[in-house]
Write a protein that holds these residues in place. Structure first.
Motif, PDB file in Angstrom:
ATOM      1  N   VAL A 200       0.639  -1.380  -0.213  1.00 29.34           N
ATOM      2  CA  VAL A 200      -0.116   0.240   0.002  1.00 29.34           C
ATOM      3  C   VAL A 200       0.941   1.013  -0.106  1.00 29.34           C
ATOM      4  N   ARG A 201       2.056   1.304   0.676  1.00 34.45           N
ATOM      5  CA  ARG A 201       2.785   2.361   0.654  1.00 34.45           C
ATOM      6  C   ARG A 201       3.485   2.824  -0.678  1.00 34.45           C
ATOM      7  N   GLU A 202       3.643   1.683  -1.175  1.00 36.13           N
ATOM      8  CA  GLU A 202       4.308   1.736  -2.654  1.00 36.13           C
ATOM      9  C   GLU A 202       3.345   2.311  -3.576  1.00 36.13           C
ATOM     10  N   GLN A 203       1.993   2.017  -3.482  1.00 37.93           N
ATOM     11  CA  GLN A 203       0.964   2.532  -4.426  1.00 37.93           C
ATOM     12  C   GLN A 203       0.505   3.973  -3.871  1.00 37.93           C
ATOM     13  N   LEU A 204       1.089   4.330  -2.504  1.00 39.13           N
ATOM     14  CA  LEU A 204       0.660   5.619  -2.347  1.00 39.13           C
ATOM     15  C   LEU A 204       1.821   6.756  -2.574  1.00 39.13           C
ATOM     16  N   ALA A 205       2.842   6.158  -2.842  1.00 38.67           N
ATOM     17  CA  ALA A 205       4.170   6.948  -3.182  1.00 38.67           C
ATOM     18  C   ALA A 205       4.015   7.903  -4.447  1.00 38.67           C
ATOM     19  N   GLY A 206       3.829   8.902  -4.325  1.00 37.91           N
ATOM     20  CA  GLY A 206       3.789   9.717  -5.602  1.00 37.91           C
ATOM     21  C   GLY A 206       2.493   9.963  -5.989  1.00 37.91           C
ATOM     22  N   ALA A 207       1.392   9.324  -5.468  1.00 36.22           N
ATOM     23  CA  ALA A 207       0.124   9.628  -5.768  1.00 36.22           C
ATOM     24  C   ALA A 207      -0.439  10.944  -5.190  1.00 36.22           C
ATOM     25  N   SER A 208      -1.453  11.612  -6.077  1.00 34.33           N
ATOM     26  CA  SER A 208      -1.852  12.818  -5.538  1.00 34.33           C
ATOM     27  C   SER A 208      -3.307  12.929  -5.629  1.00 34.33           C
ATOM     28  N   PHE A 209      -3.599  13.692  -4.561  1.00 31.30           N
ATOM     29  CA  PHE A 209      -5.184  13.881  -4.537  1.00 31.30           C
ATOM     30  C   PHE A 209      -5.816  14.365  -5.451  1.00 31.30           C
ATOM     31  N   GLY A 210      -6.962  14.008  -5.984  1.00 28.89           N
ATOM     32  CA  GLY A 210      -7.502  14.422  -6.922  1.00 28.89           C
ATOM     33  C   GLY A 210      -7.781  13.371  -8.089  1.00 28.89           C
ATOM     34  N   THR A 211      -6.654  12.424  -8.147  1.00 27.16           N
ATOM     35  CA  THR A 211      -6.845  11.222  -8.763  1.00 27.16           C
ATOM     36  C   THR A 211      -7.291  10.034  -7.982  1.00 27.16           C
ATOM     37  N   PHE A 212      -7.833   9.053  -8.598  1.00 31.09           N
ATOM     38  CA  PHE A 212      -8.395   8.019  -7.995  1.00 31.09           C
ATOM     39  C   PHE A 212      -7.380   7.080  -7.020  1.00 31.09           C
ATOM     40  N   ASP A 213      -5.881   7.225  -7.412  1.00 33.53           N
ATOM     41  CA  ASP A 213      -4.912   6.377  -6.844  1.00 33.53           C
ATOM     42  C   ASP A 213      -4.701   6.382  -5.405  1.00 33.53           C
ATOM     43  N   VAL A 214      -4.973   7.477  -4.645  1.00 34.19           N
ATOM     44  CA  VAL A 214      -4.912   7.615  -3.290  1.00 34.19           C
ATOM     45  C   VAL A 214      -6.017   6.848  -2.712  1.00 34.19           C
ATOM     46  N   LEU A 215      -7.236   7.001  -3.269  1.00 31.62           N
ATOM     47  CA  LEU A 215      -8.240   6.231  -2.464  1.00 31.62           C
ATOM     48  C   LEU A 215      -8.082   4.514  -2.912  1.00 31.62           C
ATOM     49  N   PHE A 216      -7.823   4.506  -3.988  1.00 30.45           N
ATOM     50  CA  PHE A 216      -7.616   3.092  -4.598  1.00 30.45           C
ATOM     51  C   PHE A 216      -6.673   2.171  -3.739  1.00 30.45           C
ATOM     52  N   ALA A 217      -5.468   2.738  -3.332  1.00 34.37           N
ATOM     53  CA  ALA A 217      -4.530   2.272  -2.588  1.00 34.37           C
ATOM     54  C   ALA A 217      -4.916   1.937  -1.072  1.00 34.37           C
ATOM     55  N   ALA A 218      -5.710   2.960  -0.720  1.00 35.49           N
ATOM     56  CA  ALA A 218      -6.405   2.914   0.626  1.00 35.49           C
ATOM     57  C   ALA A 218      -7.339   1.926   0.893  1.00 35.49           C
ATOM     58  N   LEU A 219      -8.052   1.427  -0.332  1.00 35.20           N
ATOM     59  CA  LEU A 219      -9.165   0.237  -0.279  1.00 35.20           C
ATOM     60  C   LEU A 219      -8.391  -1.139  -0.201  1.00 35.20           C
ATOM     61  N   ASN A 220      -7.034  -0.845  -0.866  1.00 32.36           N
ATOM     62  CA  ASN A 220      -6.269  -2.218  -0.694  1.00 32.36           C
ATOM     63  C   ASN A 220      -5.624  -2.466   0.612  1.00 32.36           C
ATOM     64  N   PHE A 221      -5.926  -1.665   1.743  1.00 35.93           N
ATOM     65  CA  PHE A 221      -5.237  -1.935   3.101  1.00 35.93           C
ATOM     66  C   PHE A 221      -6.570  -2.588   3.805  1.00 35.93           C
ATOM     67  N   ASN A 222      -6.577  -3.941   3.963  1.00 39.18           N
ATOM     68  CA  ASN A 222      -7.637  -4.551   4.402  1.00 39.18           C
ATOM     69  C   ASN A 222      -7.512  -4.516   6.176  1.00 39.18           C
ATOM     70  N   TYR A 223      -7.789  -3.239   6.610  1.00 36.23           N
ATOM     71  CA  TYR A 223      -7.766  -2.943   7.949  1.00 36.23           C
ATOM     72  C   TYR A 223      -8.838  -3.660   8.973  1.00 36.23           C
ATOM     73  N   ALA A 224     -10.011  -3.751   8.277  1.00 34.88           N
ATOM     74  CA  ALA A 224     -10.994  -4.692   9.199  1.00 34.88           C
ATOM     75  C   ALA A 224     -10.679  -6.034   9.484  1.00 34.88           C
ATOM     76  N   TRP A 225     -10.293  -6.722   8.532  1.00 41.05           N
ATOM     77  CA  TRP A 225      -9.935  -8.109   8.942  1.00 41.05           C
ATOM     78  C   TRP A 225      -8.553  -8.260   9.919  1.00 41.05           C
ATOM     79  N   LYS A 226      -7.738  -7.122   9.794  1.00 41.07           N
ATOM     80  CA  LYS A 226      -6.527  -6.821  10.968  1.00 41.07           C
ATOM     81  C   LYS A 226      -7.213  -6.756  12.371  1.00 41.07           C
ATOM     82  N   ILE A 227      -8.236  -5.610  12.219  1.00 41.19           N
ATOM     83  CA  ILE A 227      -8.863  -5.709  13.719  1.00 41.19           C
ATOM     84  C   ILE A 227      -9.381  -6.676  14.328  1.00 41.19           C
ATOM     85  N   PHE A 228     -10.107  -7.730  13.495  1.00 39.45           N
ATOM     86  CA  PHE A 228     -10.571  -8.959  14.051  1.00 39.45           C
ATOM     87  C   PHE A 228      -9.489  -9.945  14.223  1.00 39.45           C
TER      88      PHE A 228
END
Length: 360
Positions: A200-228
């Motif tokens: 995810v950090r690699e996907q976020l590197a260089g991504a700028s807000f206004g494009t979908f890249d930032v949100l797409f990378a965030a969606l790839n971090f499966n935080y909910a399963w990790k909380i469980f």
């Protein structure tokens, strides 16, 4: 490995599991599919078209498909050209499209105004918004032990790094535990968190807000399963968990939990940004669409269009081009709303809830 729940990850509408209770203590996989494509079990091409593809380019591609289809069908259907040569047919077609363009543009501008209206309000509302934002920044800043980044990409990247750091701290804390199962599960869990965080950090590197890249990378971090998993580890090995391990579990769970509202905030901002972009593009496209449709209605709607070009009747080229131009605002609406709808469906809930039947 079994599928994993994501917060609101592509909610299913299938029947609820009313007769089967999920036993949290049953054997489960620690690591899981982390990327959205793996969790959704859908083709890479489908997700690329729905999410990653440039919206303007995709709308242009759809316009080309519409034009080619119109010409191809018109050339192959007997009597279609003769029908188009009728002034009544062309007049009815373009007068209908003219009204649709005006109505659709007005509707989209209204939606844009609703989005903008959320940013307006009295001083008290603006003060509460500011206070809530600063409270959140102060809270996560204490976790980072440094100022919170202001760029959305850098902010999410720093938060994911903090999750990884605290997962490694948990592994160090359990290294001396006498519970072999606890050490094994924490090792596997930490490896899963580290791999997901690095990707995810690699996907976020260089991504700028206004494009979908930032949100797409965030969606790839499966935080909910990790909380469980953090909650399950703490419950299953309660007898072997001392104060230090308990503190590390709490710290990790807190950091994962705060990723939820952070991602939702970025998602909300992106939705507002995308809807404003959509309104602008439709306004820009509606003017030439109105000019083309109005011109065809005024000058070509009452008589035939003679001749052929490249073996195709000119009436097909002209009417097909005019019809396609009138559809461009609608095609822009389709490609933008399809992305927003897909993301909204995959993030309906916040926290460790399973909404997809395929992920249960």
């Amino acid at each position: 490995m079994s599928g994993a729940p994501e917060a609101g990850d592509d909610s299913g509408t299938g029947p609820a599991e009313s007769d089967t209770e999920i036993d949290a203590s049953a054997d489960v996989d620690i690591s899981t599919a982390d990327t959205m494509r793996e969790r959704a079990d859908e083709s890479r091409l489908k997700l690329w078209l729905l999410l990653k593809a440039n919206r303007v380019h995709l709308a242009g591609a759809l316009a080309v498909v519409v034009f080619c289809t119109f010409v191809a069908v018109g050339s192959s259907v007997d009597g279609f050209v003769a029908t188009l040569q009728s002034g009544d047919t062309k007049g009815a077609l373009f007068s209908t499209m003219l009204g649709a363009i005006i109505t659709g543009t007005t509707l989209v501008v209204t939606i844009s105004q609703l989005v903008i209206s959320q940013e307006n309000g009295p001083l008290g509302d603006q003060h509460r918004r500011m206070s809530n934002t600063m409270d959140f920044r102060d809270y996560v800043g204490e976790m980072y032990d440094e100022p919170t980044p202001v760029d959305p990409s850098a902010f999410l990247r720093r938060h994911v790094h903090e999750v990884e750091r605290r997962a490694k701290a948990l592994r160090e804390a359990v290294a001396g535990s006498g519970d072999d199962d606890l050490r094994t599960e924490v090792d596997e869990f930490t490896d899963s968190v580290t791999g997901n965080a690095e990707a995810v950090r690699e996907q976020l590197a260089g991504a700028s807000f206004g494009t979908f890249d930032v949100l797409f990378a965030a969606l790839n971090f499966n935080y909910a399963w990790k909380i469980f998993q953090v909650e399950r580890i703490g419950s299953d090995h309660e007898a072997a968990i001392d104060d230090e391990i308990d503190d590390r579990l709490t710290d990790l769970r807190t950091t994962l939990t705060m990723f939820g509202p952070a991602r939702e905030h970025v998602k909300t901002l992106y939705f507002q940004w995308a809807l404003v972009d959509l309104s602008q593009y439709i306004l820009y496209a509606s003017v030439p669409a109105l000019v083309v449709t109005g011109s065809l209605l005024a000058f070509l709607g009452s008589g035939p269009i003679p001749g052929t070009t490249l073996g195709v009747e000119n009436v097909l080229w002209v009417v097909g081009a005019g019809f396609t131009a009138s559809l461009v605002p609608f095609l822009l609406l389709v490609v933008y709303i399809s992305r927003i709808a897909v993301v909204a469906k995959r993030t309906l809930a916040i926290g460790p809830l399973i909404l997809r039947d395929s992920q249960r």
